[in-house]
Structure formats: C-alpha cells, structure tokens
Scaffold this motif. Structure first.
Motif, PDB file in Angstrom:
ATOM      1  N   PHE A 187       0.831  -1.189   0.000  1.00 56.98           N
ATOM      2  CA  PHE A 187       0.000   0.000   0.000  1.00 56.98           C
ATOM      3  C   PHE A 187       0.873   1.248   0.000  1.00 56.98           C
ATOM      4  O   PHE A 187       1.806   1.375   0.776  1.00 56.98           O
ATOM      5  N   TYR A 188       0.534   2.168  -0.883  1.00 57.31           N
ATOM      6  CA  TYR A 188       1.245   3.439  -0.961  1.00 57.31           C
ATOM      7  C   TYR A 188       0.312   4.617  -0.738  1.00 57.31           C
ATOM      8  O   TYR A 188      -0.855   4.579  -1.144  1.00 57.31           O
ATOM      9  N   LYS A 189       0.837   5.658  -0.142  1.00 55.92           N
ATOM     10  CA  LYS A 189       0.172   6.954  -0.198  1.00 55.92           C
ATOM     11  C   LYS A 189       0.556   7.566  -1.532  1.00 55.92           C
ATOM     12  O   LYS A 189       1.737   7.841  -1.761  1.00 55.92           O
ATOM     13  N   GLY A 190      -0.407   7.752  -2.377  1.00 54.23           N
ATOM     14  CA  GLY A 190      -0.082   8.288  -3.685  1.00 54.23           C
ATOM     15  C   GLY A 190      -1.189   7.981  -4.679  1.00 54.23           C
ATOM     16  O   GLY A 190      -2.241   7.460  -4.299  1.00 54.23           O
ATOM     17  N   VAL A 191      -0.955   8.361  -5.923  1.00 57.20           N
ATOM     18  CA  VAL A 191      -1.944   8.060  -6.948  1.00 57.20           C
ATOM     19  C   VAL A 191      -1.350   7.060  -7.930  1.00 57.20           C
ATOM     20  O   VAL A 191      -0.130   6.896  -8.014  1.00 57.20           O
ATOM     21  N   ILE A 192      -2.257   6.397  -8.624  1.00 57.23           N
ATOM     22  CA  ILE A 192      -1.794   5.416  -9.595  1.00 57.23           C
ATOM     23  C   ILE A 192      -2.198   5.865 -10.996  1.00 57.23           C
ATOM     24  O   ILE A 192      -3.364   6.178 -11.245  1.00 57.23           O
ATOM     25  N   LYS A 193      -1.244   5.936 -11.839  1.00 60.86           N
ATOM     26  CA  LYS A 193      -1.489   6.270 -13.240  1.00 60.86           C
ATOM     27  C   LYS A 193      -1.512   4.977 -14.051  1.00 60.86           C
ATOM     28  O   LYS A 193      -0.677   4.088 -13.834  1.00 60.86           O
ATOM     29  N   ILE A 194      -2.481   4.881 -14.922  1.00 62.35           N
ATOM     30  CA  ILE A 194      -2.544   3.690 -15.769  1.00 62.35           C
ATOM     31  C   ILE A 194      -1.721   3.940 -17.033  1.00 62.35           C
ATOM     32  O   ILE A 194      -2.009   4.868 -17.778  1.00 62.35           O
ATOM     33  N   LYS A 195      -0.722   3.108 -17.213  1.00 58.42           N
ATOM     34  CA  LYS A 195       0.105   3.284 -18.417  1.00 58.42           C
ATOM     35  C   LYS A 195      -0.560   2.540 -19.577  1.00 58.42           C
ATOM     36  O   LYS A 195      -0.778   3.076 -20.650  1.00 58.42           O
ATOM     37  N   ASP A 196      -0.866   1.317 -19.308  1.00 60.77           N
ATOM     38  CA  ASP A 196      -1.681   0.523 -20.218  1.00 60.77           C
ATOM     39  C   ASP A 196      -2.364  -0.528 -19.361  1.00 60.77           C
ATOM     40  O   ASP A 196      -2.050  -0.632 -18.168  1.00 60.77           O
ATOM     41  N   PRO A 197      -3.261  -1.298 -19.905  1.00 59.97           N
ATOM     42  CA  PRO A 197      -4.036  -2.192 -19.028  1.00 59.97           C
ATOM     43  C   PRO A 197      -3.201  -3.167 -18.218  1.00 59.97           C
ATOM     44  O   PRO A 197      -3.718  -3.769 -17.292  1.00 59.97           O
ATOM     45  N   ASN A 198      -1.933  -3.308 -18.524  1.00 64.65           N
ATOM     46  CA  ASN A 198      -1.100  -4.203 -17.723  1.00 64.65           C
ATOM     47  C   ASN A 198       0.085  -3.517 -17.054  1.00 64.65           C
ATOM     48  O   ASN A 198       0.947  -4.192 -16.491  1.00 64.65           O
ATOM     49  N   HIS A 199       0.095  -2.207 -17.140  1.00 61.29           N
ATOM     50  CA  HIS A 199       1.187  -1.481 -16.501  1.00 61.29           C
ATOM     51  C   HIS A 199       0.674  -0.213 -15.844  1.00 61.29           C
ATOM     52  O   HIS A 199      -0.106   0.522 -16.452  1.00 61.29           O
ATOM     53  N   VAL A 200       1.133   0.008 -14.634  1.00 65.72           N
ATOM     54  CA  VAL A 200       0.715   1.199 -13.893  1.00 65.72           C
ATOM     55  C   VAL A 200       1.938   1.864 -13.285  1.00 65.72           C
ATOM     56  O   VAL A 200       2.993   1.243 -13.129  1.00 65.72           O
ATOM     57  N   ILE A 201       1.754   3.136 -12.973  1.00 63.63           N
ATOM     58  CA  ILE A 201       2.829   3.873 -12.298  1.00 63.63           C
ATOM     59  C   ILE A 201       2.268   4.439 -11.004  1.00 63.63           C
ATOM     60  O   ILE A 201       1.271   5.164 -11.015  1.00 63.63           O
ATOM     61  N   VAL A 202       2.886   4.067  -9.889  1.00 65.32           N
ATOM     62  CA  VAL A 202       2.488   4.634  -8.603  1.00 65.32           C
ATOM     63  C   VAL A 202       3.288   5.910  -8.390  1.00 65.32           C
ATOM     64  O   VAL A 202       4.515   5.894  -8.458  1.00 65.32           O
ATOM     65  N   LYS A 203       2.569   7.003  -8.168  1.00 62.33           N
ATOM     66  CA  LYS A 203       3.252   8.266  -7.906  1.00 62.33           C
ATOM     67  C   LYS A 203       3.071   8.627  -6.442  1.00 62.33           C
ATOM     68  O   LYS A 203       1.962   8.991  -6.014  1.00 62.33           O
ATOM     69  N   THR A 204       4.137   8.508  -5.680  1.00 59.22           N
ATOM     70  CA  THR A 204       4.055   8.907  -4.276  1.00 59.22           C
ATOM     71  C   THR A 204       4.673  10.293  -4.161  1.00 59.22           C
ATOM     72  O   THR A 204       5.081  10.895  -5.162  1.00 59.22           O
ATOM     73  N   GLU A 205       4.770  10.765  -2.960  1.00 59.98           N
ATOM     74  CA  GLU A 205       5.335  12.104  -2.751  1.00 59.98           C
ATOM     75  C   GLU A 205       6.712  12.238  -3.342  1.00 59.98           C
ATOM     76  O   GLU A 205       7.073  13.276  -3.878  1.00 59.98           O
ATOM     77  N   ASP A 206       7.480  11.170  -3.241  1.00 58.75           N
ATOM     78  CA  ASP A 206       8.892  11.333  -3.594  1.00 58.75           C
ATOM     79  C   ASP A 206       9.401  10.399  -4.681  1.00 58.75           C
ATOM     80  O   ASP A 206      10.563  10.428  -5.026  1.00 58.75           O
ATOM     81  N   LYS A 207       8.531   9.564  -5.223  1.00 59.85           N
ATOM     82  CA  LYS A 207       9.061   8.722  -6.298  1.00 59.85           C
ATOM     83  C   LYS A 207       7.947   8.193  -7.201  1.00 59.85           C
ATOM     84  O   LYS A 207       6.757   8.363  -6.906  1.00 59.85           O
ATOM     85  N   GLU A 208       8.364   7.594  -8.280  1.00 60.99           N
ATOM     86  CA  GLU A 208       7.427   6.942  -9.175  1.00 60.99           C
ATOM     87  C   GLU A 208       7.866   5.495  -9.345  1.00 60.99           C
ATOM     88  O   GLU A 208       9.023   5.214  -9.604  1.00 60.99           O
ATOM     89  N   ILE A 209       6.909   4.591  -9.165  1.00 61.55           N
ATOM     90  CA  ILE A 209       7.236   3.168  -9.259  1.00 61.55           C
ATOM     91  C   ILE A 209       6.392   2.561 -10.379  1.00 61.55           C
ATOM     92  O   ILE A 209       5.182   2.680 -10.379  1.00 61.55           O
ATOM     93  N   GLU A 210       7.043   1.929 -11.291  1.00 65.09           N
ATOM     94  CA  GLU A 210       6.297   1.286 -12.355  1.00 65.09           C
ATOM     95  C   GLU A 210       6.072  -0.170 -11.994  1.00 65.09           C
ATOM     96  O   GLU A 210       6.935  -0.825 -11.395  1.00 65.09           O
ATOM     97  N   ALA A 211       4.914  -0.656 -12.311  1.00 65.10           N
ATOM     98  CA  ALA A 211       4.600  -2.042 -11.965  1.00 65.10           C
ATOM     99  C   ALA A 211       3.798  -2.695 -13.075  1.00 65.10           C
ATOM    100  O   ALA A 211       3.072  -2.036 -13.817  1.00 65.10           O
ATOM    101  N   GLU A 212       3.970  -4.006 -13.133  1.00 62.05           N
ATOM    102  CA  GLU A 212       3.196  -4.803 -14.071  1.00 62.05           C
ATOM    103  C   GLU A 212       2.031  -5.401 -13.302  1.00 62.05           C
ATOM    104  O   GLU A 212       2.174  -5.735 -12.120  1.00 62.05           O
ATOM    105  N   THR A 213       0.906  -5.551 -13.937  1.00 66.45           N
ATOM    106  CA  THR A 213      -0.258  -6.049 -13.207  1.00 66.45           C
ATOM    107  C   THR A 213      -1.126  -6.891 -14.125  1.00 66.45           C
ATOM    108  O   THR A 213      -1.248  -6.602 -15.311  1.00 66.45           O
TER     109      THR A 213
END
Lengths: 455, 455, 455, 455
Positions: free
Chosen positions: D104-130
């Motif tokens: 769980f992150y404090k932050g927003v999630i950007k949808i890159k494509d239906p299988n990839h998202v980017i979590v944007k927290t205060e201090d970083k961006e994390i890309e993830a496959e889903t």
C-alpha cells in the motif's frame, strides 16, 4: 336448507376448495351437471387426452428405440382412457365420502341472489340459503357457426368418458391453432392419422412466446396451413368430408378428410341467474376477480376457467384452495394467487412448457435479463429415448440473478417445469439452482447445468 | 510442463471442475485410464444401467398397459446402450475441444509430491509440475475372495461399453443387497431373467430408511434369501454354476444358475503415490475432505467417490465444481457442498428416492417433525401407466414447517426428488410448497397435495 | 349473549388475535383486569422498563461522549414513562374502536365450561356462550415467601403505570439472576444506584448460552454475589433494610440497602374455572399447547406467557395471530409458530440478543456448524458512541451454510437480531447474507462482514 | 515489480476487494492519495458526518425528552469526530497488516496501459506490471464556477479529518437540494445554526420517490428557497457573505450569511492515464460497468463511486468484493451486484430510507402492487423518544406478495432498511415477514405489523 358455502361446479376450481372447507367443518353444497368430481379436465379434457398422449408416446418410443413394430389399437387405448377416468371418479367418490359436511348433487345451480341458490337436478329443484358462493362453473369449447359446422366434432368427442369414438380416422382436419389443436395433431400423427391444421391467421399458439413456438414447431413437423379461414364443410359420405377454406391469395381450396375437429378456443360457462346478481364480467364474458379470487360481491368468489385468469386444472385447484382460505377469513384475504408463476404445458410429443416472465415481456417491462440455455441434444434421458430435440431456457433478472422465468421444449418438460416454477414462485437465484445436485440420470440435471453457465 | 491444476480422473468428480477452471483460463492437466470423459458412471455405471432400465420399463409398461406382447431383444438393448454411451463420449469430446487449456491423456496419474505428478500413458511417462491437484479417481467394485469367486461377474460386465455380454441368462444369482443388487434384480426380472438375491445379513439396502425399504420391497417382489453368506461357487458347465451358501440355520444350501453377479459394494481407487504425500485417509480408506472438498493438504482437493461422502455421479459433479471455485479462491473456500441435500435414487422399477433428513434421523437429533404422505394409488400418471404402487412422504420441521426431508417410492420418483431436493436445500416450507400449482397432469402435483395436508 | 370467540386477557397474546378475528367479522368477547389493552408488557413490563432503559442510555451516552454532566431526574423519567404508557393506552383504545365486533370489559373471565364463560367486572357478572376460547391470561412475578419477603418490591412496583415509586434509592439489592434482574441492575447502575445481585446458584441467566453470558457480564460490571440464598430481610427503618443471606461457605452475611427487588421468575396466571375444564397443564403449571396454539380441547387455544413456550410480548403477538387464523380454520391449523426463531433480548446497557440454535444445542443435536464472529470494537456506531464492547456471532450449518442461529452483545443488538431472526426463520445462507449491502453507517453492516468471513 | 491486482483507491470500492484477494493469496498493489484506508467516506464523508449527526441527535433527544438543557460544544463534537476517524484509520492499518501480500502506498496510480501502472508517491514513481486492475478512485464534490464561488466550502471542509472548521456559524446558506444538502441543513439546524437551502429547481431530493420527499420535508421544517439559482457571492467581511440569487419571478434577491456550503453533487475521479486505455465512459463521465463490475477491458474492473451505479460506501464494498471474486474467476463472473436492492438513507433527523422498487417505478414497469403502511405515531421507540413523525411503506408485488420495495421516514430507518433490504434481495413475501416475531420493543416490529395488514 342453509349452507355455509355453495360451490357451483365440481371441477378443479370447485372440489378442492369444498374439501378444504369441509375439513374445517363448513357445510358445503356442491353440484355439477356431470354428477362426478373432476370437471371437464377429468371428464373430457386433460386427463383422458393425456392418457391417450402417454399411450401414443409409449408406442412411438418403443417402436423407435426398441425397433419393434407396435400395432396401434385405438379401441384398447380408449378403453384404457375410460379405465383411468373411472379410477379417478371412484377416487373422488371415496374422497367425497370422507367429508360428511358436503352435500353433492348431479345438477346445475342457479343463483337466485347472492345468498340464495336453486339446485336443479334431473327430477327436482331445491332452494337453499348460503353465506358464500364459489362459482367454478368452468368453460366449454367455443364453436363458431358456418355452413357445415354441424359436422365438426370437438375435443370432447375425442376424449369424453365412454365416448363412442373408438376408431381412428385415416385423415383429420383440425380447425384452429391453439394448444389443443397442436396437441391433438401431434398425438394423432403418432397414432397414424394424417392431420392438417387450418389456421385463420399467420401463426399458431398465440399468447406463447415466439421462441418457444419457433423451437417446438420444427420438431413437430405438423401440416399447418396458415391464413386459411374455413368457409364451409360438405359431407361427402359417411366419414368423408370436404373442408373448403380460403387460401392466402383469396382462392378457395379444399381438403378431403375423414374427421373435422373444431379447436377454436373456449368460452366461460356462467351459472344461470348470474345476470341478476350484479357480478361483474369482463369484456370477454369472464367473471372479474382479484388475486384473492374475490368478485365484486363480498360473499361471492370465482375460481377456475370461469374467470379466464389461467384456464388450467392446476391453476383452478390453486384458486379453489385460495378461495376456501379467504372464505374462512370472511373475504378479508389471507391467500393470494400468483398467476404468473403457474406453469403451462403444451402436451405435444415432445411437450413444451413455460413459467414466469418470458424474455419479450421482461423487455417490455424494462427488466434486464441474463439468459442461459441447454440443448436437449446433450440431455441424458433424451439420449436414452433418442428424442434429442428441444431446449431449455432460463431467464434470470440481471444483478439479483433471480429466476424470473423459464421455458423448455423436449422430453419431460412437464416435470421439469415444476422445479422451475417452484424456483420462480419462491425467488430462487442462479446460484441457488446451481448449488443443487439434481439426481443423475434425470432430465432435471440440465437446470443446474444451465444455471452454472452464468456462474 | 507446468499446470495450474492436475485433475486425476475424468469422471463426474473430475471433468466438470476441469471445465469450470478452464473457463476461467486455468491450465489443466487431466487423465483417465478409460481415455474418455464421464468416468465409471458413463463407461459402465449409471448411464448404461439406466438405459437398460428405461428399455426394460418401456417393455414392461407397453406390454402391461397396451396389452401388447413385446419381445425382449437384449442384443438390441445392449446396442442401444452402447449408442447412448458413444453419443455421450462424442459430446464430451466436443465439450473438451471447446477448452484449449485442458490437456487430456488416456492414462493414470501418479502423485510424486503435492506439486509434481507423473502421467503414465500407454507409451510414455510425462512429469509435470502443478499448483493444485483434484483427486477424482473414483471407486471400483469390491470383490470378496472365496472359492469360485472368479466365476462371478460385476455390474461392469453387464454394462460397460461394448461389453461382450449380449445374451440374457435364464437365471441369475446376485450376491449382495445394496442398491445395485436391488436395481439389477428388478430390471432383469422385467427382462425375463429369474433372479435371486443372496444377502449376508437380515436386511437389504442398509443405510436407507426402514420405511422406504419396507414400502419398496413388497412392490418389487424379489426373491431375496437373507442370512445367506456365499461359501463357494462351482462351475457345472458353460453358463451353469452352483452357488453354495449357508442358510440361517447353518445348513449348506445351493442354487443352480446361469450367471452370478457380485454386487458387494465398492471401494475407493486411490492414485498411485498417494501413500507418500501424507494425504489423510479415513478408516475405510477414503480420502478425508471437508465440505469445501479440501484434503489435509492445502493444495489438494478430493471429489467424487474417492472421498466416500456421497458416491453418486451428481454429487461428484457438484463437488467437482465446488473444488474448482475453491481452487480459484486458493483454498480459502467460497463454495461448500451440503451432502445431506443431495438426492439418492434406487433405479428399480418402480424407483425409490429420498433427500434430506429421514424421520429416524430427525428423532435421533431431537428435531420434532410433522409428516405428510400421498399414496401413489391416487396419482394421475401412475394411473395412466397402471403402476399405482408406492407413496410420497414429506418431512417437515415442526413450527417452521420447513421441508427437511422427503422420500418417495413410485413412478417418476427420480424426477420429483429434484423439486423436493431444491426445497430441502433452500429451506422451503409447507406453505411455500402448497402455494405452487404443479403442472397437471404430472406426478409432481402430489408434492403440493401432500403439503396441503398440514395446512 | 353469544360470541364466536372469547379472549381471556388483553395483552400481547390476546388483543392482536382479537383484532384479526374482528377484521374477519368474528364477534369477540375480551376482558382484562387492567381495563387496558397491552397486558403486563405495557402496564408494568417491557414498555415502561425499556423507556427507563432508553432514558438511562441517553444519559449515559450523552455524558460519556459529549462530556456533559447530565443530572439524573428520576421523577422526570418516571413521568415520561407514564406518558409513553398513556400514549399507548390511547392508541389501543383507538384501534379497539375501529372494530365494532369486539366487546371489551375491565374484569376477569371465568371459564364455566369450554363453551360458556362468565365475565366478572367490578359490578356485575355476565354469562356468555362462546364457540372458541383463547386463553391469554399471562403470567405474574413469582414471589417466594421467607421472613421479611413482604418488604420486597417486584419489577411491577418499579414500572407499573402511575407507580408511586418516583425516587431513586441510593442502594438496591436485587434477589435473582434472571434477565429482569440483570436488566434492572444495569439500568439502575447507570442512574446512579448502587446495585447488588444475590443469586441462589453459581450462575446468572440460566437458559442463556454460556458464551453470551460470558461476553456480557464482564461488560456490565455488576456486583453479583453467587451461591447466596436469601434467609431473611429485616427492616431497619424507613427505606433501610438488612438482607441476610447464606454465603458459599455457609456463613450468614448481610447487606444494608434501601430497596430490595425480588426478581425470582414468573408463574402463569390461570383463568378461574380452568380446573373444571380438563385443559391439560404441564408440570410447571403452564397450559400445554402445540405449535398451532391448540390445547387438548378442540375449541380452546392458549397464547402468550400462560403456555410458557416463549414468554415475550412479541412471541405472544405472533401466537395470538396464529390462534386467530387457526380458529378461522376451525382448529384444523393453517398457521404454526416456530418458537426457536423468536429473538430474545436482555435489555441491559449494552443489550444482548440471540435467536435460533446456539452452538451448544447444535452440538447436542449433532448439527455440524461453522461460526463467524465480529468484534464490536470495530463497529462504526459503537465507535461513534464510544461503546465498543461486545461481539456478534453467526452460527451456520456446515455444508448448506444456512444461518441456524446468531447472538450478539453490544450496541443495537435488539435491532440487528431482527435481520438475523428473519434470516434464521426463512433459511437464508451465509452467501445470501454476504451478498446484501447493509446500509453504511449502521450496526447491521457487521452481519454481512461476519458472513463474508466464511466465503 | 509484478502484481496480480492493482487497486486504484483504498476506499469502500478498493480495500475490501484487496483484502479478499489477499486472503486468497493474491499480490495486490494499492494506493490512495490520502494514505489511509476508508476513502472519502471515512476521511471526509459518511463516517464523520454521521458522527456529527449522532451527536446532534443525542443533544436533541436528551434535551427534548429529558427536558435538560444541553450546551452545544462544537469543538467537542469535532474532536470526537476526529477520534472516530482516527480509531478507524488505526483499525484499517491493523487489518492491512494482517495481509502480507498487499503493498500500500500513499499516492496516486497512473494507468500506463491495461497491464502497466505507475504509482506516484510524494517522492518517487514506481512502475509495476499487473494482471488485473480495479479502479476505485471514487468521486469528489462538483463545484460549479460563478462569481464568488471561491468563498464556498464543501462538505469536505465540514467533515474532513482535522478540519480547521471548529466553530459553528450562526447562519449558513446551503446551495443545492441533494441528500447532502438536506442532511447538513437538518443536522446543523439542531446544532443551532440557522440554515437556508437555495435550490436551482422546483424540488429537492431528485431521484427520490415523491412520497418519501413529501413525508420527510414537512418534518424537517427546513428553509428551502426553490427556483433560486445563485448568481454571485460577495464577501462582506470575515465570516460574512452576501449570496445573490435569482428568485422565481426573475428578481435578484440576496441573503446575508456566515458560511456558504456548496452541495451541488459529485463527479467521478478518473485515474490519470485512463484516456489512453480505451476504457469506456458514459456520457456523465463515469466508467461503464456491468453487474459483474467489468469494464469493457477484460482485465479491468471499476467499483464504487467511479462507476456512478450506486454512490454509497456500502454499495462500494459490495462491488469491491464482487470484483475480487470475479478476478479470481478471471473475469468469467461468479458474483453479480443487484444495484436495486441496495438501501439508501438520507441521514437527516429523522432519517429516511428506501430500498428496491418504488411505487412509481412499479407502475412504470407494469408491476401491479399492494401497499401496506405503518404510522410512526404508533411505533414504540418513536414514542419513547417522543419523535413520532414518519411512516413505513411496504410495496408488495400482487399475487406473489413478494416484497419488492420499501421506504421509511422516521426513527431508526437506517436500521430497519436492512431487514427490509434482505427481504427484497432474497424475495421474501408478506407471509414470511408477517410470520416473524420482531423483537419487542424495537422499531423493526412495524415491519411485521405492516405486512400483517395484507393478510
């Protein structure tokens, strides 16, 4: 004489309520012109016709699957039919004898006023006072008049107790396209009669969902002539008639046949004297009732075919008992009939059945649905009988997945429709249907199989 | 190879779950030594035996009601049985072909460890990794060993696909008193075989409620010899045997017969390798499972006969699907099987069925009940077939009037038990049953008729 | 005078049935010594006690959460209680006035024989003939006799309409450990009275499931002295008593207090003359009835506390209506009461409620169960009131996952138990409970939350 | 990083599904800009507003019934509100900690494509496959722009955690007529604030059945100005504003007030990047879903406010869990949400609630209904609180008497609606409701009382 309740007619709308009232100690006066309990259904309707149907199906099934030639002996079939009727007449007499408080006459009942009736038997008239009346006088075939219509028989002539009709015609014309017409054609085809349906309009089975009709008809392979109003019937000689009808393009056409059956619907049988009581009728002549079987008069109830709500024996029984309960509660109802959850079956071979709300009606109402089907080709009993035609459709409300309707064409539809109807009446869902393990092998298994398709 | 789920056995406990998992995209490995889907039930059990039963019933019914001599042609019956089996084999192949993600082998599966299995086919061994296992390896006839036991056949020899047994014996001894013994005796009696049951103890149909047995047996008129353990079978000549048994008083007795059928129960078929996995068995050798089909290993499930919970095809199907759902939920169950609401039928002619809690069990549990019965003598379809023996009993919990159980002996019991079972599973009450208008004419009507007796 | 039905007592077991019968036109004779409808429940029982309870809870809640000092004004509370009672007396008068066919007397009814009764009012005796009798004469506090027992009050003195008791004692001893004792202690503690319970045996709330008691008691923090039978009460002076009891080790002990409440159970109030009718009583003196409220006499019914089945107002109402329906059906029942699905609540603060089969009973019956719980610590309304103690437990039958029982200790248990009781009575399952979205925020949400734990 | 499921938003549509998936071993990525679980509902919506409501009701009830002056201490109320929020934040943290497989992150999630998202927290961006995505990003107040609209607050300012708003204004103008407007006016009126509603059209509570609105409004006695679109807001000085609106006759009018609340509806919060995914939106901008929570993309689900189906926390929870189950089944649904059986409550004092199909909708659909009502004047808890206004209405389908809808205005409506909603969802009938003995005394009793009126 004073009675608690007068029951006019001893068919499905009459005797079950009479029995229930008697069980609670009510004095009941009941009369029926047939002098027997069971009404048209037993005397000349569903019981004898379905006995013939079962015999026809036995013959068909045995000869097809066991590859054995079975000689159709119609005299034997009719004798067996009479035997079944007799058995039930006796059974009802035994049941009747268990209730001391029911007085039963062979005769008709005339309504003098809402609290007085006159029983007319063969040899006397008896006036009686009554607190309540249940009108259960039923219906009778509607016989349109046209030149030669007097040569036609009705289904009563085919099936009534001890009917003289004991020989099969070679060829039969059936005028009409309702369920009785379809059933008769299907059954007599199997028995070796060549049947032809003359239908006034461009479809049969009006009132049935299109997709049921469209599934059933190709299986039955009936000879149906649409848009063919009959103009005249001429008697050529004993057992030979010419049926003249107007074809679609306006030309006169004719068929030579040995028997003409009129199956052009039914009409209510109203008790004598009803016209002076103020009991409200609808525009088709049926008695107006609510779901509690109440007419517009507080002490008069009407059940069975005479109210036109659901002209089936099992519906009549249900109504009759509801009337009994509501009489116990003095017309302040404690029982209501849900007409839409009463199953309906066309007893052709194979049969077709439905219950509840059909897809087209759901659409009309704005109810979103999910459908699930199962093909009879894959059903195990159908395979055993090698009668693999037909289909089951379940109609679920979206979201709740409550079963709101179902129809089936094929082997055992008349049995399955009960499990389905219970589900519709009591609001069971796809999940609930799917979680039941229907007995294997039995046709009912396809209910859960279909339900599982949406889960 | 890596699979999500390995399904050991392609019978009722196997393929339905495999299909459901495949529908959700799971990769499934499944194998069965028969190389066909459907398990024993289809290959040699309920489907072929009930096909023969239906043919027997057709013959019996047609000859009795239509008074027509029907020649029993057993070759034709067996050919039809094979046809039904073939039809279903093809159907399952078609269904299987709709799921790309199922790999199916003819062969057996050995469990190497809970995550590795070895498929042994005729010509190779394939090792595979698997996340989950469903053990659905079924059961097989239990064959006690005694002198001459090698002369006995089992029901598999009667019914399996393409069985060489195509001629009826004149006389048959059946060793055992379970439902298979009773069914076989009933069916083959109709087909003209003189059958005798040799039963070890003083009753047949152990596990069935006494009042069901006591209603059914007098109708079946079987030749049952109680307290008659078999000592030896001697072959006299081709198709003639002497069956020697001990009679009640200790004396040796014997019967000469043409065929001896062993129907002495079944035992689980455990997959090879199971002994090294730590999967818990009960003392009878069945795999221990809970209502969610979980064994003691978190990723292993066991469904169908192999767990001994409810050794019926329809029960196996239900379990198989429950296992599939619970695998989807990774063993954190979302579906549970209510074993006591699964109907059971003895497919004698007539059949006998029950579902739910029987009176004696209710008494044992301290549940007060109300009972309602209906006699088949008065049932309309039974009258049409002139098969008027048997009875329906409904068992309601007092107070709530919830239907907690039901049994029936007689025509169509295998169909009615489904409407009753739905009611038991979903907690319907006498009031609810009574308010449904079952289709007339259909045997199901007696459900509402009986329910109304308590209202 | 001739009446259809005589109703003895106008409490919960009496007037609802009388109203229902009158709605169906029955002539009803009803009498009650209080001259008001509503019975003990309204006159001196559940309605006034729960009014005081609600006021106590309001005070407690407001002072705790809003941190506001609330002065306890018992005179005001008692005045409000009287107002609520008056309001309902008037309401019942209005309802009564809507039924012309009910004749109501202030007085008692003596049964002369099953068809004749005598109404005894303040100034006359009226004899009447009657077809049916409903005995709904209720119960009264059981007062054991011992030295000084005349100084004790009962809950009637606390709560009856216009009771002179308007001042709070500083200290109160409650003799007894039933639910009335516990409720009173809990409520008066909040109102600032120091209460002590003297309990004869080693537990309180006999008949309640252990785990309910063990959850509730630590929250209530009552001063309970176990194994302490009272020997004598001495009056020291006005409003001061010495209660002498035997302690566990046999020594005499005593408490000085200002008020002594006897809460030692209740006993049936039987109508005069019953001894000559042959109406069967059980060994505790209650009238024996079945689930249809029938006594052993065909025209006599007994409802409410007098039959000892479920001594609660809501149970009495349900029974009263069942009796009315069954009288309509002349004792051939059409309605049955399911006693085990009637909820029970201890109106302490917080309250505790249960319905259905408890775990220990399930075990005794051999019903396998699954349990699901939810802690009130996490419940949103409990958090808003900062009353976070207690717990919900759901009891499901294994396999079917039908909810067979539930109990709850904590905020709003008396409201939740209804959603749970409906589910128990109508056989809803964990899946069904889990699929409902209970309103947020409302305590009922925890029902679905708990149900989801097994899915 | 690779996850099984990404959950965008940790409110009611998010975390329950995340928990359920984690329970089955799924790896879940979840983020929420608030950094807390519970969504708007807990952070600034239903939980804090209803806490204030309960406090207001306590004050109102205590002062009215106990005739005690209660000082309104808004700081204390807001502090208590914060305490409740904190309590739940902690509770959710504890719950979260029980699932190792949720990140769980404090932050927003950007949808890159239906299988990839980017979590944007205060201090970083994390890309993830889903493999799957559940969009549960909720909604936010819709704020129309007009001169001075920047001076308006929204309900978030009233209720959000640690909001600086701790003092009550003397006078408040509420712009809007939806349920938030009505609730706020009702609650703050009790707290002593003079409130005025400025409503654009000629009615409030659009979407609610007229008869509910017409029952509720006269009780609430709000100052509602209809047909009054706001034109401009001028700041007069600190805490004083002039709200200028157009009156019905077109003239400009104005109100001086201390606080202006915009309650003009809500709009979906769509996750960043959604525009590139092809996920379909409806014309109002909500994500299109079916009853199985599926969007048009096979691996993307949308739950809660963001799909606009039923913008309530409890609905969101139900949807979230349905999404979880359907993800387990890989988008081949096994769970469906019945939106129409989700209860809705207006938390004014008193509250108003409804569930199911309302009379006007039944009429539109052609469903014939029977209605039964009960007046709160006669309800016992309402009498105890002396809050005797309001009414219950039950809506039954004719014939079946199935409860298809219900509404209630008055004390405890938010609790009763659950028993009613269970009944609607599971198809219970008037007979079933009437046969349950709801706990006395509890408001729920009126359900059975009303149901009995039709029986």
């Amino acid at each position: 004489m004073k009675y608690d309740v007068t029951v006019i007619g001893a068919g499905g709308g009459g005797y079950p309520g009479a029995f229930r009232l008697a069980k609670s100690g009510y004095n009941v006066l009941m009369a029926d012109p047939k002098g027997e309990l069971g009404g048209n259904c037993l005397y000349s309707g569903c019981v004898p016709s379905k006995t013939v149907r079962e015999m026809a199906q036995l013959i068909w099934r045995t000869s097809r699957v066991l590859k054995q030639e079975i000689k159709v002996n119609f005299e034997r079939i009719q004798a067996h039919k009479d035997f079944v009727q007799e058995t039930r007449f006796k059974q009802h007499k035994r049941e009747l004898s268990e209730y001391n408080s029911i007085t039963f006459y062979k005769g008709v009942i005339k309504i003098k006023d809402p609290n007085h009736v006159i029983v007319k038997t063969e040899d006397k008239e008896i006036e009686a006072e009554t607190r309540y009346i249940i009108i259960a006088s039923g219906s009778e075939p509607f016989k349109p008049q046209f030149p030669g219509s007097e040569y036609c028989i009705t289904s009563d002539d085919l099936y009534s107790y001890k009917t003289p009709l004991r020989k099969l015609p070679q060829d039969m014309v059936i005028i009409g396209g309702g369920y009785i017409a379809i059933e008769t054609a299907s059954i007599f085809n199997i028995l070796g009669v060549k049947t032809h349906l003359l239908v006034r309009g461009d479809r049969v089975l009006r009132g049935f969902e299109d997709e049921i009709v469209n599934t059933l008809l190709p299986i039955l392979k009936l000879d149906i002539i649409y848009n063919a109003p009959v103009l005249e019937i001429k008697k050529i000689k004993e057992d030979e008639f010419e049926v003249i009808y107007s074809s679609k393009d306006g030309a006169k056409k004719s068929i030579r046949t040995n028997l003409v059956l009129l199956a052009t619907g039914r009409k209510p049988v109203l008790p004598e004297g009803i016209e002076n009581t103020g009991i409200a009728l609808d525009k088709r002549g049926y008695i107006v009732v609510d779901n509690a079987m109440r007419t517009n008069l507080p002490n008069v109830f009407a059940t069975g075919d005479v109210n036109g709500k659901a002209p089936y024996f099992h519906a009549a029984v249900r109504m009759s008992i509801a009337a009994a309960y509501n009489i116990m509660a003095n017309g302040s109802p404690i029982d209501y009939v849900d007409y839409k959850s009463i199953p309906v079956t066309i007893y052709s071979v194979p049969s077709a059945s439905y219950v509840g709300i059909m897809p087209s009606e759901a659409k009309r109402m704005g109810i979103e649905i999910m459908e699930a089907t199962y093909n009879m080709e894959d059903e195990v009993m159908a395979q055993m009988y090698d009668e693999r035609e037909g289909m089951l459709k379940l109609i679920f409300e979206k979201g709740s997945l409550r079963l709101i309707g179902a129809w089936m064409v094929g082997v055992h539809s008349q049995y399955l429709i009960n499990e389905l109807g219970q589900a519709v009446l009591h609001g069971l869902t796809a999940k609930q249907l799917a979680s039941f393990a229907d007995q294997h092998p039995s046709t009912n298994e396809i209910i859960a199989y279909a339900a599982r398709k949406v889960l």
